[in-house]
Write an enzyme that holds these catalytic residues in place. Structure first.
Site, PDB file in Angstrom:
ATOM      1  N   SER A  49      62.433  44.965 134.414  1.00 35.86           N
ATOM      2  CA  SER A  49      62.203  44.426 133.070  1.00 35.86           C
ATOM      3  C   SER A  49      60.982  43.524 132.958  1.00 35.86           C
ATOM      4  CB  SER A  49      63.438  43.671 132.584  1.00 35.86           C
ATOM      5  OG  SER A  49      63.621  42.490 133.328  1.00 35.86           O
ATOM      6  N   LYS A  86      63.018  35.934 132.907  1.00 32.87           N
ATOM      7  CA  LYS A  86      62.581  36.396 131.579  1.00 32.87           C
ATOM      8  C   LYS A  86      61.574  35.413 130.996  1.00 32.87           C
ATOM      9  CE  LYS A  86      65.688  39.718 131.283  1.00 32.87           C
ATOM     10  NZ  LYS A  86      65.266  41.056 131.577  1.00 32.87           N
TER      11      LYS A  86
END
Length: 137
Positions: A49, A86
């Site tokens: 990701s 993230k």
């Protein structure tokens, strides 16, 4: 460790090596990569990701707990019992990936959420590190 302060071409250019004459600086990797040793830990990235910012599965993440978290920083957080890497969107309370394949995740008051630190460096291992494998067991 000695550091040779030169830029190294990633491609083959055919020009003479700029390292023909160089000076060496005494510098450790710790000094170069870690500003706050007492507040820094190393994590191991998993998943795809964050590939859009060059963080790949198996990369080392240097995470500094003493850095002030700014909007848009890459962070490591404990989100509902899982450590995740993230972008933080502080204004909208979201976690963002660097991939269009992963949707933003909203952080609600019901979620367990704690920022563990700011990712200040990522390091790609081009060969497995035995020492790392031993400590991850």
């Amino acid at each position: 460790m000695k550091v040779i302060p030169i830029y190294i071409e990633a491609g083959i250019s055919g020009f003479e090596s700029p390292a023909a004459e160089y000076k060496e600086l005494a510098l450790s990797l710790d000094q170069l990569l870690i500003a706050h040793p007492d507040a820094t830990f190393i994590g191991l990235a998993q998943g795809q990701s964050m590939q859009g910012v060059g963080i790949f599965d198996g990369d080392l993440l240097l995470v500094d707990r003493s850095e002030q978290v700014k909007d848009g920083d890459i962070i490591v957080a404990n989100y509902n019992g899982c450590f995740t890497c993230k972008f933080i969107d502080k204004k909208q309370a979201r976690l963002l990936s660097a991939s269009a394949l992963h949707q933003p995740v909203s952080i609600t008051p019901e979620d367990e959420f704690q920022i563990e630190g700011v990712v200040t460096r990522s390091i790609r291992l081009h060969r497995p590190a035995r020492e790392l494998s031993a400590c991850m067991r």
